[in-house]
Motif scaffolding. Structure first.
Motif, PDB file in Angstrom:
ATOM      1  N   HIS A   1       0.846  -1.325  -0.023  1.00 34.67           N
ATOM      2  CA  HIS A   1      -0.140  -0.278  -0.007  1.00 34.67           C
ATOM      3  C   HIS A   1       0.677   1.096  -0.012  1.00 34.67           C
ATOM      4  CE1 HIS A   1      -3.120   3.228   1.308  1.00 34.67           C
ATOM      5  NE2 HIS A   1      -4.069   2.182   1.208  1.00 34.67           N
TER       6      HIS A   1
ATOM      7  N   ARG B   1      -4.391   8.789  -9.139  1.00 33.35           N
ATOM      8  CA  ARG B   1      -3.094   7.168  -8.691  1.00 33.35           C
ATOM      9  C   ARG B   1      -3.128   6.728  -7.074  1.00 33.35           C
ATOM     10  NH1 ARG B   1       1.637   6.675 -13.056  1.00 33.35           N
ATOM     11  NH2 ARG B   1       1.369   4.813 -12.243  1.00 33.35           N
ATOM     12  N   ASP B   2      -2.662   7.957  -6.167  1.00 35.24           N
ATOM     13  CA  ASP B   2      -1.948   7.752  -4.836  1.00 35.24           C
ATOM     14  C   ASP B   2      -3.401   6.888  -3.993  1.00 35.24           C
ATOM     15  OD1 ASP B   2      -1.084   8.362  -2.212  1.00 35.24           O
ATOM     16  OD2 ASP B   2      -1.425  10.532  -1.718  1.00 35.24           O
ATOM     17  N   GLU B   3      -2.477   6.074  -3.738  1.00 34.89           N
ATOM     18  CA  GLU B   3      -3.142   4.586  -2.884  1.00 34.89           C
ATOM     19  C   GLU B   3      -4.146   5.803  -1.328  1.00 34.89           C
ATOM     20  OE1 GLU B   3      -1.633   2.411  -5.882  1.00 34.89           O
ATOM     21  OE2 GLU B   3      -0.596   3.891  -4.812  1.00 34.89           O
ATOM     22  N   SER B   4      -3.162   6.977  -1.343  1.00 31.18           N
ATOM     23  CA  SER B   4      -3.436   7.434   0.036  1.00 31.18           C
ATOM     24  C   SER B   4      -4.081   9.162  -0.292  1.00 31.18           C
ATOM     25  CB  SER B   4      -2.516   7.238   0.898  1.00 31.18           C
ATOM     26  OG  SER B   4      -1.591   6.673   1.643  1.00 31.18           O
TER      27      SER B   4
ATOM     28  N   LYS C   1      -4.908  -4.901  -4.477  1.00 20.87           N
ATOM     29  CA  LYS C   1      -4.786  -4.923  -5.217  1.00 20.87           C
ATOM     30  C   LYS C   1      -3.878  -4.364  -6.155  1.00 20.87           C
ATOM     31  CE  LYS C   1      -6.838  -1.189  -8.475  1.00 20.87           C
ATOM     32  NZ  LYS C   1      -8.400  -0.310  -8.848  1.00 20.87           N
ATOM     33  N   VAL C   2      -2.612  -3.317  -5.339  1.00 19.57           N
ATOM     34  CA  VAL C   2      -1.149  -3.593  -5.789  1.00 19.57           C
ATOM     35  C   VAL C   2      -0.466  -4.958  -5.832  1.00 19.57           C
ATOM     36  CG1 VAL C   2       0.769  -2.068  -4.847  1.00 19.57           C
ATOM     37  CG2 VAL C   2      -1.953  -0.809  -4.615  1.00 19.57           C
TER      38      VAL C   2
ATOM     39  N   THR D   1      -6.697  -2.234  -0.818  1.00 20.76           N
ATOM     40  CA  THR D   1      -5.941  -1.641  -1.909  1.00 20.76           C
ATOM     41  C   THR D   1      -4.780  -2.618  -1.983  1.00 20.76           C
ATOM     42  OG1 THR D   1      -6.884   0.781  -1.452  1.00 20.76           O
ATOM     43  CG2 THR D   1      -5.030   0.872  -2.412  1.00 20.76           C
TER      44      THR D   1
ATOM     45  N   GLY E   1       3.197   1.942  -3.506  1.00 19.14           N
ATOM     46  CA  GLY E   1       1.911   2.597  -4.058  1.00 19.14           C
ATOM     47  C   GLY E   1       2.064   3.746  -3.800  1.00 19.14           C
ATOM     48  N   HIS E   2       1.885   4.442  -2.796  1.00 16.46           N
ATOM     49  CA  HIS E   2       1.835   5.596  -1.463  1.00 16.46           C
ATOM     50  C   HIS E   2       2.741   6.068  -2.108  1.00 16.46           C
ATOM     51  CE1 HIS E   2       1.421   9.824   0.259  1.00 16.46           C
ATOM     52  NE2 HIS E   2       2.951   8.954   1.284  1.00 16.46           N
TER      53      HIS E   2
END
Length: 276
Positions: free
Chosen positions: A89, A103-106, A135-136, A132, A93-94
């Motif tokens: 995450h 697109r940012d997961e946060s 998903k990543v 999330t 991700g972030h």
């Protein structure tokens, strides 16, 4: 050495000590009152462990895999964020997408471009944290497999503890895990919210308070962390010194309670002792 950086011995020791107290109270408490008191007292300490868990996922505590997996399991039971959840995450991700709110997961901005309130952000990102991360993980199969293993192992341990004493399991482990998962999201709102920037030196708030950075292991040097997230947390103050002139003054924030109070008390004691 088993521990890669000697300075990590103090968070590791604290993590193990907190687990020990958890288990002693879980097994031997004569009533439900003591677990409740300990839960309330330990929430702040486990909040610091959330920061250390975050740092560990960027720069592992140990030089061997089994020790890292074990400490991640323990920190997951403390904080509700199991091993590899941070990696997927947050790191994969972030960290890659924080300059792009689409697109940012946060993400702190809605798809319509509206700035979320802190509570809206907390509940949205908190409830979607594990979906999330999974998903990543569709692009990072090895890490995703570890996350699923850790989730199942954590659930198994909680089930075993519940079979022994479900009330103590709920109070000492499950409730703090849920609270701290959302509390982590709650405080991360302060890291980036409102900073829709492509310049990494202008996209993150920083806190330089000594006590805040002592207890969070330098989480306040957040611009430096985003520029080089693989750097060990003990090296972030030095990196911050190298880049601080590039960070606008309005991106420095106060630490808030209780750290601001600690700083004021320290300053007052210093004045008394030095006669200033």
């Amino acid at each position: 050495m088993l521990v890669r950086k000697k300075i990590d011995c103090y968070p590791i020791a604290t993590i193990l000590l907190v687990l020990g107290i958890d288990l002693v109270i879980f097994l031997f408490s004569p009533s439900v009152l003591l677990p409740i008191i300990w839960m309330l007292l330990s929430l702040n300490i486990k909040g610091w462990i959330c920061s250390w868990n975050h740092n560990h996922q960027h720069y592992k505590f140990f030089s061997v895999n089994w020790a890292n997996r074990l400490i991640e399991l323990i920190m997951g039971l403390h904080t509700g964020i199991v091993g590899e959840a941070w990696v997927l995450h947050h790191t994969l991700g972030h960290h890659l997408n924080y300059l792009d709110q689409s697109r940012d997961e946060s993400a702190w901005k809605t798809p319509q471009g509206r700035l979320m309130s802190r509570l809206e952000y907390t509940f949205k990102v908190g409830f979607l944290a594990y979906p999330t991360a999974l998903k990543v993980g569709e692009k990072h199969h090895q890490s995703c497999n570890k996350l699923i293993q850790n989730m199942l192992l954590t659930a198994l341990i909680l089930s075993l503890l519940s079979s022994i004493n479900w009330i103590n399991t709920l109070i000492i482990f499950i409730i703090p895990m849920v609270i701290l998962l959302f509390m982590v999201v709650y405080v991360t709102y302060d890291h980036h919210a409102g900073l829709d920037q492509q310049d990494p030196y202008k996209a993150t708030y920083n806190i330089t308070d000594r006590w805040y950075n002592f207890f969070t292991c330098n989480l306040g040097y957040h611009t430096a962390h985003h520029l080089q997230c693989g750097r060990h947390w003990s090296e972030l103050p030095q990196l911050h010194e190298e880049i601080k002139d590039k960070i606008p003054p309005h991106l420095y924030r106060e630490a808030g309670f209780p750290f601001s109070l600690m700083t004021k008390v320290e300053q007052k004691l210093t004045q008394i002792l030095t006669g200033a």
